[in-house]
Design an enzyme around this catalytic site. Sequence first.
Site, PDB file in Angstrom:
ATOM      1  N   GLY A  97       0.825  -1.193   0.000  1.00 10.40           N
ATOM      2  CA  GLY A  97       0.000   0.000   0.000  1.00 10.40           C
ATOM      3  C   GLY A  97       0.866   1.253   0.000  1.00 10.40           C
ATOM      4  N   CYS A  98       0.270   2.372  -0.331  1.00  9.34           N
ATOM      5  CA  CYS A  98       1.028   3.622  -0.396  1.00  9.34           C
ATOM      6  C   CYS A  98       1.480   4.063   0.996  1.00  9.34           C
ATOM      7  CB  CYS A  98       0.195   4.717  -1.073  1.00  9.34           C
ATOM      8  SG  CYS A  98      -1.513   4.815  -0.528  1.00  9.34           S
ATOM      9  N   TYR A  99       0.550   4.027   1.976  1.00  9.98           N
ATOM     10  CA  TYR A  99       0.943   4.425   3.329  1.00  9.98           C
ATOM     11  C   TYR A  99       2.034   3.513   3.884  1.00  9.98           C
ATOM     12  CZ  TYR A  99      -2.990   7.734   3.713  1.00  9.98           C
ATOM     13  OH  TYR A  99      -3.849   8.793   3.549  1.00  9.98           O
ATOM     14  N   THR A 156       4.308   1.785   2.243  1.00  7.15           N
ATOM     15  CA  THR A 156       5.572   2.061   1.544  1.00  7.15           C
ATOM     16  C   THR A 156       6.248   3.294   2.125  1.00  7.15           C
ATOM     17  OG1 THR A 156       4.818   1.045  -0.517  1.00  7.15           O
ATOM     18  CG2 THR A 156       6.574   2.682  -0.692  1.00  7.15           C
ATOM     19  N   CYS A 157       5.455   4.351   2.255  1.00  8.59           N
ATOM     20  CA  CYS A 157       5.992   5.632   2.716  1.00  8.59           C
ATOM     21  C   CYS A 157       6.492   5.549   4.160  1.00  8.59           C
ATOM     22  CB  CYS A 157       4.879   6.678   2.592  1.00  8.59           C
ATOM     23  SG  CYS A 157       5.401   8.373   2.742  1.00  8.59           S
TER      24      CYS A 157
END
Lengths: 346, 346, 346, 346
Positions: free
Chosen positions: C149-151, C153-154
């Site tokens: 997911g983007c969150y 990964t970040c």
Amino acid sequence: MNAIDIAILGASGYTGAELVRFLANHPRFNIEALTADRKAGHSMSAVYPQLAHLKLPELVTIEQVNWDELAACFCCLPHATTQEVLAKVPAHVRIVDLSADFRLEDVAAYAKWYGHEHFAPDLQKEAVYGLTEINRSEIQAARLVANPGCYPTCSLLPLIPLAEAGLIEEDDIVIDAKSGVSGAGRAAKEGSLFCEVTEGIHPYGVAAHRHVAEIDQELSRAAGHAVTASFTAHLMPMSRGMLASIYVRTKDGATAADLRDVLEKSYADEPFVKILPPGGIPQTRHVRGSNLCVIGLADDRIQGRVLIFSAIDNLVKGASGQALQNMNLMFGLSETMGLDLVPMFP
Amino acid sequence: MNAIDIAILGASGYTGAELVRFLANHPRFNIEALTADRKAGHSMSAVYPQLAHLKLPELVTIEQVNWDELAACFCCLPHATTQEVLAKVPAHVRIVDLSADFRLEDVAAYAKWYGHEHFAPDLQKEAVYGLTEINRSEIQAARLVANPGCYPTCSLLPLIPLAEAGLIEEDDIVIDAKSGVSGAGRAAKEGSLFCEVTEGIHPYGVAAHRHVAEIDQELSRAAGHAVTASFTAHLMPMSRGMLASIYVRTKDGATAADLRDVLEKSYADEPFVKILPPGGIPQTRHVRGSNLCVIGLADDRIQGRVLIFSAIDNLVKGASGQALQNMNLMFGLSETMGLDLVPMFP
Amino acid sequence: MNAIDIAILGASGYTGAELVRFLANHPRFNIEALTADRKAGHSMSAVYPQLAHLKLPELVTIEQVNWDELAACFCCLPHATTQEVLAKVPAHVRIVDLSADFRLEDVAAYAKWYGHEHFAPDLQKEAVYGLTEINRSEIQAARLVANPGCYPTCSLLPLIPLAEAGLIEEDDIVIDAKSGVSGAGRAAKEGSLFCEVTEGIHPYGVAAHRHVAEIDQELSRAAGHAVTASFTAHLMPMSRGMLASIYVRTKDGATAADLRDVLEKSYADEPFVKILPPGGIPQTRHVRGSNLCVIGLADDRIQGRVLIFSAIDNLVKGASGQALQNMNLMFGLSETMGLDLVPMFP
Amino acid sequence: MNAIDIAILGASGYTGAELVRFLANHPRFNIEALTADRKAGHSMSAVYPQLAHLKLPELVTIEQVNWDELAACFCCLPHATTQEVLAKVPAHVRIVDLSADFRLEDVAAYAKWYGHEHFAPDLQKEAVYGLTEINRSEIQAARLVANPGCYPTCSLLPLIPLAEAGLIEEDDIVIDAKSGVSGAGRAAKEGSLFCEVTEGIHPYGVAAHRHVAEIDQELSRAAGHAVTASFTAHLMPMSRGMLASIYVRTKDGATAADLRDVLEKSYADEPFVKILPPGGIPQTRHVRGSNLCVIGLADDRIQGRVLIFSAIDNLVKGASGQALQNMNLMFGLSETMGLDLVPMFP
């Protein structure tokens, strides 16, 4: 193959940074020098952190440039300064100038619109107006190309073939143009502040925008007689993008289909100019970040009137992208080299 | 003084919420009922948390409205539904309708533009077009006021006095209009998504926007003969605000100064219409959240052409604000009651 | 060299369009099929006009895909559907799945967070969590990669090396994350409308965002014991970009310099992860449109607390870019192939 | 009743224009003078066209102010200048100062954070910190009220009652705050340009934002001992609005419900502070343009941790609105006078 060493003069503005973006993956042009007088001694990444992962020369002053090493330069300096700087560039260096300083053939017209005498009238004589699709052969041979303004590029690409074909009434052209804020550059001005631009729209430079001098010049050339267009610029709450909504009367009962036909033929082999089929409506979002110009046409409700919509990214086809397209052309490279950018959406 | 009890039909849309914002501090109108069929049973604050600190009736269905208690209603329902609903409202209830359902006098024109027969042709006969500054006396006496569309309001306020004065060529009016997204309402549509709207602009409803029927109707009335305007709408990356850039040819050598003179006289005593002095350029930001319409004029570079810019907040003077202005007028109240809103900037 | 034929399942969403953008100039992967059940029969350019100048296959249904021709596929389908579809994909086809359906090793955890039993528990066993820089060797050998997911990964790129190094208190990690709206996809939802998102911010999914299951899973693996992070997502008025502001307490007096040292060593050879020098502060604008993750660290005013800021483009490193990076890796190609994108600013 | 004549010093900034917006319809305060040194001689409408329809005095220099006519003034001058100017204001004039110059009781702390000695240490002694809901009785009697910063207002309104009640661990408060750009004022700075702010987010003033001095001071007062909060500011791509996401650990097993209970009691009778019921999540859009502060609380997934979200309009409750609320209080008027503004959405 050998790299072609080039410089970017005035690299600290948005158009300079865009050139770096395109050149980062360019197979032939090598950025040998980046100038920015007030930022000299700094790295480009200090000015544009988004470029920090690239290997780039440090920013220097124009005086520090070693012209012997260079085959060409892009000039992104402000107007007036540009004339003074470019007059001193050695003759072996080919130039694409993104300022307005060499766009007007008539130095008297320049003086009228820009408020001072032209500082390099001799150089003006060899300058070629760099609307690539229209002036290709002249650009190829030129030493100095005057890269067109964003508004002229967006307006002229649809209008020139139509004027040449004699399909529109040249004394009744209304251009309502809308631009993103990046066209105003990175200078710290109250009018470009977020709070002053967001959530609103307004016209500016009303009946006095300098870009109309270019539009008139090129439309007149295409029509074969003096043309004055009605042009109004509007500031949009967005960074990039430009839309020209153009209102014309046609001659001899010509319709949108007739005009589309002319444009399709004119641009059939062009990689960057796309004419939409009937019903197609351009959005600036569809060209964002790319060198594309997308044009749509429709019949108005009023017989004999046609609506033309032309969309570009003002920083790309309207500035740095067309500049690179021209430089590619000048060096016999494919015009799309470094410019095969797919528009970014959303 | 006694409160005047009113209802808002279709209160869950943006225009309904705007009416609540204006009425919250209104000295005379009391919100007795709020309807929203799909949200019936919920509080208004569940739908619009920004209204949570106000005392408001719960949302109900239209069937639950007790018309005996009401003196008037604002109707914010979608078109077609509106005709069916309003045909059943008791005769003692005065109505300001924000839909397009009663704006066209000619039911055949309605059928053509909206794709179905008019469902309440009898009611249409008593409807009055609610452009307050133009139709004041008729509105005052009306039972049913058809509140104008946002584009017509923005375009007609400058154009009607000029057409009446015979100062412009009525067959050469080009209106390039730009609107914030709130005009599309709160319906969940792909085209209204943030990512589809932000950082870009595009025309829509090209040569076919329904609002032109209103513009033609009212311009024709003002000119005394049939007028067809060239009108194009554009979607802006902003919530509120509307700008009409209007391109006209003048008659008999009239200039921007002549046109300004007419508009200044027409609107000298109007609290909501402001004509800017020479050099003044309207921005939509200057009217945001208020019921103001600000108009600026300039001579084009082409002799005999004048540029007219008109700015409103599409949700206020273009919808709910003018609706309240009309309702105030219908009940003999000051038109500014509840509408003394200073524009919010930034 | 031979082209590697691939399909994109669910190509009509934003992540599908992003994959097309990256693959347009990819030297090895060839888009052989694009599926979009509801849009089957349409061209991709009808759904995404910005891709109109590319040669792309027509949209088809998943049933129409000829798997024999394909070596791999990207799956951009919604969760749950994904499990059902991927369970039927032939074994020779390698998969990078952008949904959440195979990210959680524990099918019970999946059931808890997603509200239904896992539909493909056997397939789950072979799935590899696709955080490229962390799980490189497993991804290389995998048939099915669950793209993070983007969150996660970040958040995980900075946190995993620190947790592995034992430098932070794992029971006191606060992640305040901010995302652009494109993370919500192209579905027409009221909450994603321009007017509902622009000019404001709010937290969402408070204490219940599904992405925390991934964050916990991977942090626990790194720390060697169960870790629960405090995570809160916020919706930003922007299309792209994600920033995680991470608040940690350090162990044994470690400072920002110590943490930076660990991250610099971990990512020294990574093309896409950049650790800023002291004083460097990431902006999401600096990675827009690129596959970069930029991380900055600073000592808080409170001794023993360190601030970590991590920025990505949620649609690139947070979705389609990392997916391509993984696919490159799986096929033995350079991870940067098709991903040498310079961030676009402004 | 008699008008109370007041001046606004430094009226050309955003906070000055906001004060004019609120005072335009204020029943008691009359704007007798507006100062703006660099704009002296101009009308307010030249600087803020949205105020053109109001009757306002011309802009003058501070030297031109006739203090004998005035009962009070709002000071919107920059810091340092403020101390010099206010030291000379006659004693009969009551002052609400919107700068940071009198917010820190300890002049040594001021010198540390602002980089120079305090220029008016005697005046500092009589200054009262103007967080209305907390310091009401002192403000009422004060001659000089130091209006709080936007970040402190947004953070302290939820935290002070909790610290006073001893419900939270004061050494573990993490404040992640997000602000609209208008907080940076109207100065032409590169960092506030549209292109530099839109479509992105970044932290700024990391571990060094001056507003933390206020937050520490007031939290320490509430807790009865020295408190240092972890505070980080972020710049948002929006004009107005501020959200503080506050992460706390509770004492003695207290939950979000316990904390909400304390806040509900503290603010039960307050017109401008609203505590949301369980599940309620504040958005900055819900307070835009109004003097409201809306607070929501939720239990984190981690036991003993609570999430607190506080939203204000930075220009209203975070600046000019609270300033007027304080001035109303100082003159025995209803605090809501001129401030009964319904939030504007969309």
